[in-house]
Design an enzyme around this catalytic site. Structure first.
Site, PDB file in Angstrom:
ATOM      1  N   ASP A   1       0.836  -1.201   0.000  1.00  0.00           N
ATOM      2  CA  ASP A   1       0.000   0.000   0.000  1.00  0.00           C
ATOM      3  C   ASP A   1       0.877   1.259   0.000  1.00  0.00           C
ATOM      4  OD1 ASP A   1      -2.217  -1.635   0.180  1.00  0.00           O
ATOM      5  OD2 ASP A   1      -2.263  -1.538   2.377  1.00  0.00           O
TER       6      ASP A   1
HETATM    7  N1  URA Z   1      -1.174  -6.029   3.776  1.00  0.00           N
HETATM    8  C1  URA Z   1      -1.699  -4.785   3.817  1.00  0.00           C
HETATM    9  O1  URA Z   1      -2.736  -4.565   4.404  1.00  0.00           O
HETATM   10  N2  URA Z   1      -1.033  -3.794   3.211  1.00  0.00           N
HETATM   11  C2  URA Z   1       0.157  -3.982   2.561  1.00  0.00           C
HETATM   12  O2  URA Z   1       0.713  -3.025   2.027  1.00  0.00           O
HETATM   13  C3  URA Z   1       0.677  -5.282   2.523  1.00  0.00           C
HETATM   14  C4  URA Z   1      -0.011  -6.289   3.143  1.00  0.00           C
END
Ligand code: URA
Length: 241
Positions: free
Chosen positions: A106
């Site tokens: 993310d």
């Molecule tokens: N899980 C998440 O919620 N976000 C990420 O960036 C990676 C794994």
């Protein structure tokens, strides 16, 4: 290995644009097996031939593999009209290689991200059936506890009814914990912790398989992986003693 054009071989090394490398070849700066070649279209087997630029030997690689310490605030994409991407953090000669991120983190997640131009490798790392584990350090609201650990180990059901595979949760004390998952559902770690009433405040990926993030890179830093490190992606991480 199949034969490739000399200008393509030099481009694949990330040395310059197709136009630049053609100029170097025509200028007589490139030799193959000791003989200067001035025709960019000349075919060669890059795995067998010895190629030099200005007398310096070049090592041909068909594929490239990098690790990056992804900072928060950039998106895991190759290009975007509005937001900075992880590719924007690379210098032009590496951007020319056609690298793309392996899986995604993310925008507000930091940590270990692999970049490659090898689609098969990327698929093997991300496919749930490969069972490659991803380990995250999370800071959450509240304090993860033993009930959360057992709920993770049984396989959580998320808010939308999605069933997760059994996952690891290690409480580090206070609001910090380590989450280990073997799949990559959308916002998986955040949704898993939220389903336990422990929303994520900060998330950082520490390892993929047995490959650990090189802490010396610093946010936005990157480096090429060596062959041994590449193999560790498909191995299980051994807990530190
Ligand atoms: N899980 C998440 O919620 N976000 C990420 O960036 C990676 C794994």
């Amino acid at each position: 290995m199949a034969t490739l054009r000399l200008d393509k071989v030099l481009c694949d090394l990330g040395l310059g644009s197709r136009r630049e490398v053609r100029d170097w070849i025509r200028a007589g700066r490139v030799a193959v097996d000791g003989a200067v070649i001035r025709t960019p279209e000349q075919k060669l087997d890059p795995a067998a031939a010895s190629v030099t630029l200005d007398g310096k030997p070049l090592r041909y690689q068909s594929y490239h593999y990098f690790m990056m310490d992804k900072p928060e605030g950039v998106i895991t994409a190759t290009e975007d009209p509005k937001q900075p991407t992880v590719l924007d953090l690379l210098p032009p000669e590496l951007r020319r290689l056609g690298l793309f991120p392996v899986g995604r983190l993310d925008k507000d997640t930091s940590g270990l991200l692999l970049l490659t131009d090898d689609g098969d490798f990327a698929h093997r790392v991300t496919a749930p059936k490969s069972g490659v584990s991803k380990r995250y350090l999370a800071e959450v609201e509240g304090e993860p506890d033993a009930d959360d650990v057992s709920a993770f180990s049984e396989g959580l059901v998320l808010g939308d009814g999605a069933q997760c595979l059994p996952a690891g949760l290690e409480c580090l004390g206070g609001n910090r914990c380590i989450v280990t998952v073997q799949e990559g559902k959308y916002h998986q770690v955040k949704r898993m912790l939220a389903s336990r009433g422990k929303p994520v405040l900060k998330l950082r990926r520490l390892s993929i398989g047995a490959l650990e993030l090189d802490d010396s890179l610093g946010f936005g830093g990157f480096r090429e992986l060596n062959e041994q490190e590449l193999c560790t992606v498909f191995l299980d991480r051994k807990p530190k003693t």
